[in-house]
Design a protein around this motif. Structure first.
Motif, PDB file in Angstrom:
ATOM      1  N   GLN A  31       9.408   1.035  -9.537  1.00 17.65           N
ATOM      2  CA  GLN A  31      10.839   1.299  -9.517  1.00 17.65           C
ATOM      3  C   GLN A  31      11.506   0.786  -8.236  1.00 17.65           C
ATOM      4  N   THR A  32      10.725   0.576  -7.206  1.00 18.30           N
ATOM      5  CA  THR A  32      11.301   0.161  -5.922  1.00 18.30           C
ATOM      6  C   THR A  32      11.197  -1.343  -5.681  1.00 18.30           C
ATOM      7  N   ARG A  33      10.477  -2.057  -6.531  1.00 15.73           N
ATOM      8  CA  ARG A  33      10.151  -3.450  -6.219  1.00 15.73           C
ATOM      9  C   ARG A  33      11.322  -4.406  -6.387  1.00 15.73           C
ATOM     10  N   VAL A  76      15.266   4.708  -0.521  1.00 13.57           N
ATOM     11  CA  VAL A  76      14.577   5.268   0.644  1.00 13.57           C
ATOM     12  C   VAL A  76      13.556   6.279   0.142  1.00 13.57           C
ATOM     13  N   VAL A  77      12.302   6.044   0.445  1.00 14.24           N
ATOM     14  CA  VAL A  77      11.199   6.885  -0.026  1.00 14.24           C
ATOM     15  C   VAL A  77      10.863   7.925   1.030  1.00 14.24           C
ATOM     16  N   ASN A  78      10.852   9.183   0.636  1.00 14.66           N
ATOM     17  CA  ASN A  78      10.476  10.273   1.540  1.00 14.66           C
ATOM     18  C   ASN A  78       8.960  10.440   1.487  1.00 14.66           C
ATOM     19  N   ALA A  79       8.253   9.887   2.483  1.00 19.51           N
ATOM     20  CA  ALA A  79       6.790   9.999   2.554  1.00 19.51           C
ATOM     21  C   ALA A  79       6.383  10.987   3.645  1.00 19.51           C
ATOM     22  N   GLY A  80       7.189  12.036   3.799  1.00 16.00           N
ATOM     23  CA  GLY A  80       6.848  13.080   4.760  1.00 16.00           C
ATOM     24  C   GLY A  80       5.958  14.135   4.129  1.00 16.00           C
ATOM     25  N   ILE A  81       4.943  14.564   4.871  1.00 19.77           N
ATOM     26  CA  ILE A  81       4.065  15.650   4.419  1.00 19.77           C
ATOM     27  C   ILE A  81       3.950  16.666   5.549  1.00 19.77           C
ATOM     28  N   ARG A  82       4.175  17.911   5.213  1.00 20.32           N
ATOM     29  CA  ARG A  82       4.113  18.977   6.224  1.00 20.32           C
ATOM     30  C   ARG A  82       2.731  19.029   6.878  1.00 20.32           C
ATOM     31  N   TYR A 113       4.950   0.871  -2.240  1.00 23.05           N
ATOM     32  CA  TYR A 113       6.374   0.704  -2.557  1.00 23.05           C
ATOM     33  C   TYR A 113       6.948  -0.631  -2.063  1.00 23.05           C
ATOM     34  N   ARG A 114       6.080  -1.466  -1.472  1.00 25.62           N
ATOM     35  CA  ARG A 114       6.486  -2.760  -0.932  1.00 25.62           C
ATOM     36  C   ARG A 114       7.756  -2.650  -0.081  1.00 25.62           C
ATOM     37  N   PRO A 115       7.716  -1.815   0.939  1.00 27.26           N
ATOM     38  CA  PRO A 115       8.937  -1.586   1.728  1.00 27.26           C
ATOM     39  C   PRO A 115       9.286  -2.761   2.626  1.00 27.26           C
ATOM     40  N   ARG A 116      10.544  -2.906   2.929  1.00 24.75           N
ATOM     41  CA  ARG A 116      11.008  -3.872   3.912  1.00 24.75           C
ATOM     42  C   ARG A 116      11.030  -3.232   5.304  1.00 24.75           C
ATOM     43  N   ILE A 117      11.293  -1.932   5.336  1.00 24.99           N
ATOM     44  CA  ILE A 117      11.368  -1.197   6.600  1.00 24.99           C
ATOM     45  C   ILE A 117      10.559   0.084   6.469  1.00 24.99           C
ATOM     46  N   VAL A 118       9.818   0.436   7.516  1.00 24.41           N
ATOM     47  CA  VAL A 118       9.075   1.699   7.546  1.00 24.41           C
ATOM     48  C   VAL A 118       9.387   2.415   8.859  1.00 24.41           C
ATOM     49  N   ILE A 119       9.709   3.692   8.753  1.00 24.42           N
ATOM     50  CA  ILE A 119       9.956   4.521   9.936  1.00 24.42           C
ATOM     51  C   ILE A 119       8.757   5.431  10.128  1.00 24.42           C
ATOM     52  N   SER A 120       8.104   5.334  11.262  1.00 23.56           N
ATOM     53  CA  SER A 120       6.946   6.167  11.591  1.00 23.56           C
ATOM     54  C   SER A 120       7.410   7.284  12.513  1.00 23.56           C
ATOM     55  N   ALA A 121       7.415   8.513  12.007  1.00 26.90           N
ATOM     56  CA  ALA A 121       7.972   9.652  12.755  1.00 26.90           C
ATOM     57  C   ALA A 121       6.924  10.747  12.908  1.00 26.90           C
ATOM     58  N   PHE A 122       6.183  10.693  14.005  1.00 31.62           N
ATOM     59  CA  PHE A 122       5.121  11.665  14.248  1.00 31.62           C
ATOM     60  C   PHE A 122       5.184  12.182  15.688  1.00 31.62           C
TER      61      PHE A 122
END
Length: 322
Positions: free
Chosen positions: A49-51, A94-100, A118-127
């Motif tokens: 669905q995201t491609r 925008v895919v929410n790939a956050g896991i508690r 999801y073949r993203p163009r941008i990835v945000i790494s928030a840890f």
């Protein structure tokens, strides 16, 4: 009669295997007892669905997940709404790939399934908030050891030889007993809570590996600092002051890596720290860690501003040339 050396060795091996299997089962049970799943809305989203869209994946922990909030109130969904309202380009997802409870090491482990699929163009790494939390989960040390060993051929061999949960647990306990008894912070926090879930070196390595793997897959990477500490952290006792100083080290590591790797930085912690206590009270939940609904709107606007400033959206001149 006296048992032969072979029988003794077999009994010792059987005892070791029994202890190993029991410890693995216990670690697995404790890990599974914690929330470790993506949001249902994300699990229902099929990669195909995201491609055809310009996709962005937000990889992170409970503040990406949207703790205690609906899916629509979390900053990834808010970011998608902002992008769709402001960008004249292709469809934005925008895919929410956050896991508690996730650390950067755990995020690295699920890059293939939860990000690259999801073949993203941008990835945000928030840890950082879980990585720097003082007090480990059962498998944290095993995960970090395996990640570190896999970076070299000799290390991969060592990792194969030392995959035993029993040996890793014993090594961790022995390393704790060797620390000086005069460590005031350790004494204040108590056994098992004096070390962060991921070492500072392990955290830096995980973030490096995340950025490297994503770049090799053709993704643009952004780093985001954690929410902690922030103005809601007031009147701290000694143990809390130590925890706050550890979080500061992890956030500073993110800033250093962003500069070193030329990765755009979303410095959420710095901007939250600049808020007055009254303003912060509307952005940070009473637990002093998680963002409120207003805090997620604040984060979404900050992410959008950073992406636009970095020239990563599909309507800029570089995208047009492609």
């Amino acid at each position: 009669g006296i048992m032969s050396p072979v029988m003794v060795a077999l009994w010792l091996l059987a005892g070791f295997l029994c202890a190993e299997l029991l410890l693995r089962a216990r670690h697995r049970t404790l890990d599974l007892a914690r929330p470790t799943e993506l949001r249902p809305e994300t699990r229902q989203l099929r990669p195909e669905q995201t491609r055809a869209a310009f996709s962005i994946v937000c990889l992170g922990d409970s503040n990406t997940f949207g703790e205690a909030l609906s899916f629509e109130q979390a900053f990834p969904a808010l970011l998608e709404a902002l992008l769709r309202s402001k960008s004249p380009g292709p469809d934005m997802v925008v895919v929410n790939a956050g896991i508690r409870g996730n650390t950067a090491v755990m995020g690295l482990e699920r890059l293939t399934t939860d990000v690259l699929a999801y073949r993203p163009r941008i990835v945000i790494s928030a840890f950082g908030a879980n990585d720097g939390h003082l007090g480990e989960w059962p498998l944290d040390n095993c995960r970090e050891q395996q990640m570190t060993h896999r970076t070299t051929p000799l290390g991969r061999l060592e990792a194969w030889l030392l995959q035993s949960h029993l040996l890793l647990s014993l090594r961790t306990r022995l390393s704790r007993t060797r620390r000086p008894a005069s460590d005031a912070a350790s004494a204040a926090l108590g056994d098992g809570a004096s070390q962060p879930r991921v070492s500072l070196q392990g955290f830096a390595l995980a973030q490096r590996l995340i950025a490297d793997r994503l770049r090799r897959a053709g993704c643009s990477v952004l780093f985001m600092t954690s929410t902690v500490p922030n103005p809601a952290w007031t009147n701290l006792v000694a143990a809390e002051q130590h925890q706050a100083s550890v979080y500061e080290q992890f956030n500073e590591t993110v800033r250093t890596l962003a500069d070193e790797l030329a990765v755009p930085l979303i410095d959420l912690q710095k901007l939250l720290q600049q808020q007055t206590p009254s303003d912060s009270a509307t952005l940070i939940a009473p637990d002093a860690v998680h963002l409120t609904a207003k805090g997620h709107r604040f984060a979404a606007e900050l992410v959008l501003e950073t992406i636009q400033r970095s020239g990563l959206l599909p309507d800029d001149s570089t995208e047009a040339e492609q």
